[in-house]
Design a protein around this motif. Structure first.
Motif, PDB file in Angstrom:
ATOM      1  N   GLU A  60     -54.780  40.550 -56.167  1.00  9.31           N
ATOM      2  CA  GLU A  60     -56.061  41.315 -55.131  1.00  9.31           C
ATOM      3  C   GLU A  60     -55.678  40.332 -53.826  1.00  9.31           C
ATOM      4  OE1 GLU A  60     -56.269  44.427 -54.875  1.00  9.31           O
ATOM      5  OE2 GLU A  60     -55.656  44.977 -56.577  1.00  9.31           O
ATOM      6  N   GLU A  61     -56.525  38.809 -54.335  1.00 12.18           N
ATOM      7  CA  GLU A  61     -56.750  38.012 -53.479  1.00 12.18           C
ATOM      8  C   GLU A  61     -55.727  38.209 -52.710  1.00 12.18           C
ATOM      9  OE1 GLU A  61     -58.659  34.806 -55.220  1.00 12.18           O
ATOM     10  OE2 GLU A  61     -60.289  35.796 -55.464  1.00 12.18           O
ATOM     11  N   THR A  62     -54.471  37.609 -53.394  1.00 14.06           N
ATOM     12  CA  THR A  62     -52.970  36.904 -52.949  1.00 14.06           C
ATOM     13  C   THR A  62     -52.543  37.796 -51.923  1.00 14.06           C
ATOM     14  OG1 THR A  62     -52.343  35.849 -54.573  1.00 14.06           O
ATOM     15  CG2 THR A  62     -50.873  36.348 -53.582  1.00 14.06           C
ATOM     16  N   LEU A  63     -52.802  39.536 -52.783  1.00 14.49           N
ATOM     17  CA  LEU A  63     -52.251  40.709 -52.119  1.00 14.49           C
ATOM     18  C   LEU A  63     -52.887  40.631 -50.436  1.00 14.49           C
ATOM     19  CD1 LEU A  63     -50.356  43.391 -51.225  1.00 14.49           C
ATOM     20  CD2 LEU A  63     -52.948  43.907 -51.969  1.00 14.49           C
ATOM     21  N   GLU A  64     -54.693  40.403 -50.475  1.00 18.37           N
ATOM     22  CA  GLU A  64     -55.589  40.044 -49.121  1.00 18.37           C
ATOM     23  C   GLU A  64     -54.639  39.150 -48.382  1.00 18.37           C
ATOM     24  OE1 GLU A  64     -57.376  42.167 -48.036  1.00 18.37           O
ATOM     25  OE2 GLU A  64     -56.827  43.813 -49.161  1.00 18.37           O
ATOM     26  N   LEU A  65     -54.392  37.824 -48.804  1.00 15.31           N
ATOM     27  CA  LEU A  65     -53.719  36.965 -47.722  1.00 15.31           C
ATOM     28  C   LEU A  65     -52.461  37.122 -47.908  1.00 15.31           C
ATOM     29  CD1 LEU A  65     -54.233  34.054 -47.420  1.00 15.31           C
ATOM     30  CD2 LEU A  65     -53.193  33.170 -49.266  1.00 15.31           C
ATOM     31  N   ILE A  66     -52.126  37.792 -47.743  1.00 13.60           N
ATOM     32  CA  ILE A  66     -50.125  37.892 -47.563  1.00 13.60           C
ATOM     33  C   ILE A  66     -50.402  39.400 -46.644  1.00 13.60           C
ATOM     34  CG2 ILE A  66     -48.633  39.802 -48.004  1.00 13.60           C
ATOM     35  CD1 ILE A  66     -48.275  38.483 -51.159  1.00 13.60           C
ATOM     36  N   LYS A  67     -52.062  40.458 -46.466  1.00 10.77           N
ATOM     37  CA  LYS A  67     -52.115  40.867 -45.325  1.00 10.77           C
ATOM     38  C   LYS A  67     -52.213  39.960 -44.172  1.00 10.77           C
ATOM     39  CE  LYS A  67     -53.286  45.321 -48.068  1.00 10.77           C
ATOM     40  NZ  LYS A  67     -53.654  46.318 -48.522  1.00 10.77           N
ATOM     41  N   GLN A  68     -52.949  38.849 -44.084  1.00 10.52           N
ATOM     42  CA  GLN A  68     -53.821  38.205 -43.241  1.00 10.52           C
ATOM     43  C   GLN A  68     -52.835  37.282 -42.913  1.00 10.52           C
ATOM     44  OE1 GLN A  68     -56.225  35.831 -44.988  1.00 10.52           O
ATOM     45  NE2 GLN A  68     -57.902  37.235 -45.562  1.00 10.52           N
ATOM     46  N   GLN A  69     -51.717  37.144 -43.321  1.00  7.76           N
ATOM     47  CA  GLN A  69     -50.846  37.089 -43.222  1.00  7.76           C
ATOM     48  C   GLN A  69     -49.455  37.822 -42.641  1.00  7.76           C
ATOM     49  OE1 GLN A  69     -49.027  33.272 -45.345  1.00  7.76           O
ATOM     50  NE2 GLN A  69     -51.214  32.398 -45.568  1.00  7.76           N
ATOM     51  N   SER A  70     -49.352  38.667 -42.736  1.00  5.83           N
ATOM     52  CA  SER A  70     -48.280  40.414 -41.808  1.00  5.83           C
ATOM     53  C   SER A  70     -47.656  39.715 -40.751  1.00  5.83           C
ATOM     54  CB  SER A  70     -48.935  41.013 -42.378  1.00  5.83           C
ATOM     55  OG  SER A  70     -50.209  41.909 -42.027  1.00  5.83           O
ATOM     56  N   LYS A  71     -48.849  39.107 -40.222  1.00  2.00           N
ATOM     57  CA  LYS A  71     -48.006  39.572 -38.497  1.00  2.00           C
ATOM     58  C   LYS A  71     -46.878  38.313 -38.441  1.00  2.00           C
ATOM     59  CE  LYS A  71     -51.747  41.326 -36.361  1.00  2.00           C
ATOM     60  NZ  LYS A  71     -51.725  41.870 -34.902  1.00  2.00           N
ATOM     61  N   ALA A  72     -47.697  37.036 -38.663  1.00  7.95           N
ATOM     62  CA  ALA A  72     -46.580  35.911 -38.959  1.00  7.95           C
ATOM     63  C   ALA A  72     -45.417  36.132 -40.080  1.00  7.95           C
ATOM     64  CB  ALA A  72     -47.095  35.029 -39.626  1.00  7.95           C
ATOM     65  N   LEU A  91     -45.586  46.139 -41.168  1.00  9.85           N
ATOM     66  CA  LEU A  91     -45.113  45.943 -42.585  1.00  9.85           C
ATOM     67  C   LEU A  91     -46.486  45.824 -43.383  1.00  9.85           C
ATOM     68  CD1 LEU A  91     -43.382  42.461 -42.585  1.00  9.85           C
ATOM     69  CD2 LEU A  91     -42.051  44.429 -43.166  1.00  9.85           C
ATOM     70  N   ALA A  92     -46.439  47.384 -44.387  1.00  5.85           N
ATOM     71  CA  ALA A  92     -47.497  47.433 -45.667  1.00  5.85           C
ATOM     72  C   ALA A  92     -47.194  46.851 -46.391  1.00  5.85           C
ATOM     73  CB  ALA A  92     -47.883  49.469 -45.299  1.00  5.85           C
ATOM     74  N   PHE A  93     -48.134  46.739 -47.385  1.00  5.92           N
ATOM     75  CA  PHE A  93     -48.162  45.693 -48.391  1.00  5.92           C
ATOM     76  C   PHE A  93     -48.450  46.425 -49.411  1.00  5.92           C
ATOM     77  CE2 PHE A  93     -46.837  42.465 -45.721  1.00  5.92           C
ATOM     78  CZ  PHE A  93     -45.576  41.613 -45.753  1.00  5.92           C
ATOM     79  N   TYR A  94     -48.219  46.396 -50.687  1.00  4.26           N
ATOM     80  CA  TYR A  94     -48.865  47.224 -51.917  1.00  4.26           C
ATOM     81  C   TYR A  94     -48.325  46.659 -53.548  1.00  4.26           C
ATOM     82  CZ  TYR A  94     -49.245  51.021 -48.774  1.00  4.26           C
ATOM     83  OH  TYR A  94     -49.146  51.968 -47.435  1.00  4.26           O
ATOM     84  N   ILE A  95     -49.291  46.422 -54.125  1.00  4.63           N
ATOM     85  CA  ILE A  95     -49.204  45.175 -55.061  1.00  4.63           C
ATOM     86  C   ILE A  95     -48.404  46.975 -56.490  1.00  4.63           C
ATOM     87  CG2 ILE A  95     -49.597  44.658 -57.274  1.00  4.63           C
ATOM     88  CD1 ILE A  95     -52.062  43.560 -55.766  1.00  4.63           C
ATOM     89  N   ASP A  96     -46.884  45.958 -56.763  1.00  7.33           N
ATOM     90  CA  ASP A  96     -45.886  46.817 -57.313  1.00  7.33           C
ATOM     91  C   ASP A  96     -46.348  46.322 -59.310  1.00  7.33           C
ATOM     92  OD1 ASP A  96     -44.085  49.015 -59.323  1.00  7.33           O
ATOM     93  OD2 ASP A  96     -43.156  46.783 -58.470  1.00  7.33           O
TER      94      ASP A  96
END
Length: 110
Positions: A60-72, A91-96
């Protein structure tokens, strides 16, 4: 029913995002991030990106980090697909979690 164009765009985005995550691996706390599937809306305005994170603790922490960097990440994707597409989708990120589900089924069957 997904059209041929949508499936081609989905595959291209999946391939390019996989390369982007592979290049930026050190910025995700040493976790391996794999893009398992991408679903693009019919107007090409939104791409739902499903990622698998290994090792599975603190995903979940890694997903939040990815969401924070989604613009880059979207900017890097835009640099790669700018000649093929006019608009870079949001881009909308989800955990599979399908791999966790498969492991659980295997464990229960043994």
């Amino acid at each position: 029913m997904e059209s041929t164009r949508l499936s081609k765009v989905s595959r291209q985005i999946q391939k390019d995002l996989g390369e982007i995550f592979q290049r930026q691996a050190q910025s995700f706390m040493g976790k391996m991030v794999t893009v398992t599937s991408v679903r693009v809306s019919p107007d090409l305005g939104l791409a739902k990106v499903y990622v698998s994170i290994f090792p599975t603790e603190n995903k979940e922490e890694t997903l939040e980090l990815i969401k924070q960097q989604s613009k880059a990440i979207r900017y890097d994707l835009g640099q790669r697909i700018r000649n093929q597409m006019r608009v870079v989708p949001e881009l909308a990120f989800y955990i599979d979690d399908s791999l966790d589900y498969i492991e659980n089924i295997d464990r229960l069957l043994k």
